[in-house]
Structure formats: C-alpha cells, structure tokens
Design a protein around this motif. Structure first.
Motif, PDB file in Angstrom:
ATOM      1  N   TYR A 175     -41.921  -3.831 -20.376  1.00  0.00           N
ATOM      2  CA  TYR A 175     -40.787  -3.118 -19.792  1.00  0.00           C
ATOM      3  C   TYR A 175     -39.731  -2.985 -20.880  1.00  0.00           C
ATOM      4  N   ARG A 176     -38.853  -1.968 -20.754  1.00  0.00           N
ATOM      5  CA  ARG A 176     -37.811  -1.753 -21.757  1.00  0.00           C
ATOM      6  C   ARG A 176     -36.439  -1.704 -21.093  1.00  0.00           C
ATOM      7  N   CYS A 177     -35.632  -2.647 -21.471  1.00  0.00           N
ATOM      8  CA  CYS A 177     -34.254  -2.683 -20.991  1.00  0.00           C
ATOM      9  C   CYS A 177     -33.417  -1.800 -21.921  1.00  0.00           C
ATOM     10  N   ALA A 178     -32.525  -1.010 -21.366  1.00  0.00           N
ATOM     11  CA  ALA A 178     -31.685  -0.120 -22.175  1.00  0.00           C
ATOM     12  C   ALA A 178     -30.760  -0.915 -23.095  1.00  0.00           C
ATOM     13  N   GLU A 179     -30.363  -2.118 -22.702  1.00  0.00           N
ATOM     14  CA  GLU A 179     -29.436  -2.918 -23.502  1.00  0.00           C
ATOM     15  C   GLU A 179     -30.131  -3.971 -24.358  1.00  0.00           C
ATOM     16  N   CYS A 180     -31.139  -4.635 -23.793  1.00  0.00           N
ATOM     17  CA  CYS A 180     -31.760  -5.784 -24.478  1.00  0.00           C
ATOM     18  C   CYS A 180     -33.032  -5.426 -25.248  1.00  0.00           C
ATOM     19  N   GLY A 181     -33.653  -4.311 -24.932  1.00  0.00           N
ATOM     20  CA  GLY A 181     -34.881  -3.930 -25.613  1.00  0.00           C
ATOM     21  C   GLY A 181     -36.117  -4.298 -24.807  1.00  0.00           C
ATOM     22  N   PRO A 182     -37.304  -4.274 -25.459  1.00  0.00           N
ATOM     23  CA  PRO A 182     -38.560  -4.516 -24.734  1.00  0.00           C
ATOM     24  C   PRO A 182     -38.756  -5.993 -24.380  1.00  0.00           C
ATOM     25  N   SER A 184     -50.100  -9.907 -11.703  1.00  0.00           N
ATOM     26  CA  SER A 184     -51.408  -9.361 -11.361  1.00  0.00           C
ATOM     27  C   SER A 184     -51.312  -7.845 -11.208  1.00  0.00           C
ATOM     28  N   MET A 185     -52.431  -7.179 -11.295  1.00  0.00           N
ATOM     29  CA  MET A 185     -52.446  -5.720 -11.227  1.00  0.00           C
ATOM     30  C   MET A 185     -51.966  -5.210  -9.872  1.00  0.00           C
ATOM     31  N   SER A 186     -52.146  -5.994  -8.826  1.00  0.00           N
ATOM     32  CA  SER A 186     -51.721  -5.551  -7.498  1.00  0.00           C
ATOM     33  C   SER A 186     -50.216  -5.707  -7.289  1.00  0.00           C
ATOM     34  N   GLU A 187     -49.540  -6.507  -8.129  1.00  0.00           N
ATOM     35  CA  GLU A 187     -48.114  -6.767  -7.956  1.00  0.00           C
ATOM     36  C   GLU A 187     -47.230  -6.062  -8.982  1.00  0.00           C
ATOM     37  N   VAL A 188     -47.811  -5.272  -9.884  1.00  0.00           N
ATOM     38  CA  VAL A 188     -47.014  -4.620 -10.914  1.00  0.00           C
ATOM     39  C   VAL A 188     -46.144  -3.534 -10.287  1.00  0.00           C
ATOM     40  N   ARG A 189     -44.886  -3.440 -10.761  1.00  0.00           N
ATOM     41  CA  ARG A 189     -43.940  -2.463 -10.224  1.00  0.00           C
ATOM     42  C   ARG A 189     -43.491  -1.529 -11.345  1.00  0.00           C
ATOM     43  N   PRO A 190     -43.074  -0.313 -11.017  1.00  0.00           N
ATOM     44  CA  PRO A 190     -42.623   0.612 -12.062  1.00  0.00           C
ATOM     45  C   PRO A 190     -41.267   0.221 -12.660  1.00  0.00           C
ATOM     46  N   VAL A 191     -40.473  -0.580 -11.937  1.00  0.00           N
ATOM     47  CA  VAL A 191     -39.169  -1.032 -12.422  1.00  0.00           C
ATOM     48  C   VAL A 191     -39.038  -2.516 -12.088  1.00  0.00           C
ATOM     49  N   THR A 192     -38.479  -3.298 -13.030  1.00  0.00           N
ATOM     50  CA  THR A 192     -38.242  -4.719 -12.787  1.00  0.00           C
ATOM     51  C   THR A 192     -36.923  -5.121 -13.440  1.00  0.00           C
ATOM     52  N   ALA A 193     -36.407  -6.258 -13.077  1.00  0.00           N
ATOM     53  CA  ALA A 193     -35.138  -6.735 -13.621  1.00  0.00           C
ATOM     54  C   ALA A 193     -35.347  -7.367 -14.998  1.00  0.00           C
ATOM     55  N   CYS A 194     -34.433  -7.094 -15.887  1.00  0.00           N
ATOM     56  CA  CYS A 194     -34.466  -7.684 -17.228  1.00  0.00           C
ATOM     57  C   CYS A 194     -34.186  -9.183 -17.103  1.00  0.00           C
TER      58      CYS A 194
END
Length: 98
Positions: A8-15, A21-31
């Motif tokens: 994931y890539r945070c706009a402020e902190c970076g990657p 698991s593959m069933s729990e992956v989300r398109p957006v997560t908290a940094c």
C-alpha cells in the motif's frame, strides 16, 4: 502457511506492506504510521520467497549459476585418466627432461 504480502502507498509516509489472507485484502487500508487511508499499489508478484524445500532448491540452483562450487575431485561416474606410462629402461634416464 505464509500469508501473501500486499503493498500500500501512503501519500505522506510512502509505501508499506500488509500481510493478510487473500480473502481479507482490501483496496484501501490505514497507514500504520499516520493512520491515513492508503490505496493498494499495483506491483509485481512476489514469487519465490518462501521457506519451502522447493524454493530452497530453486534458489541454490540459481546461486550456482553465478557462484559455482569448487571441485576437489574427479567427476563421479567417469573413470580417471590413466597416468603416463613409466619406463624402466635405464637409457631413458639420460634423456633431457622438459
């Protein structure tokens, strides 16, 4: 069994990476640093990084291409070359040696 890593890539902190698991992956997560919503990055798959026996064999095979092992003896299965014949004629001792 290991879980896949997602970047994931945070706009402020970076990657940053998240292991879910593959069933729990989300398109957006908290940094994890600033808790801002971070979108999932599209990256190349991270294949070949596992503690399995097959992966260890593949890694050692790839390593021998750039770091060949030192050979200390004859190749197994091949007969050794016979030594040069030794003469017993005393006149041969007077010949010049290379």
């Amino acid at each position: 069994m290991s879980m896949p890593l997602y970047e994931y890539r945070c706009a402020e902190c970076g990657p940053f990476d998240v292991s879910v698991s593959m069933s729990e992956v989300r398109p957006v997560t908290a940094c994890p640093v600033c808790t801002a919503e971070s979108p999932r990055a599209v990256t190349a798959p991270r294949l070949g990084r596992g503690p399995t026996a097959a992966m260890r064999i593949l890694e050692s095979t790839a390593r021998t291409a750039s770091e060949p092992a030192v050979v200390s003896g004859a190749v197994p299965g091949r007969p050794r070359t016979p030594p040069r014949p030794v003469t017993t004629d005393p006149r041969h001792r007077m010949l010049p040696r290379p």
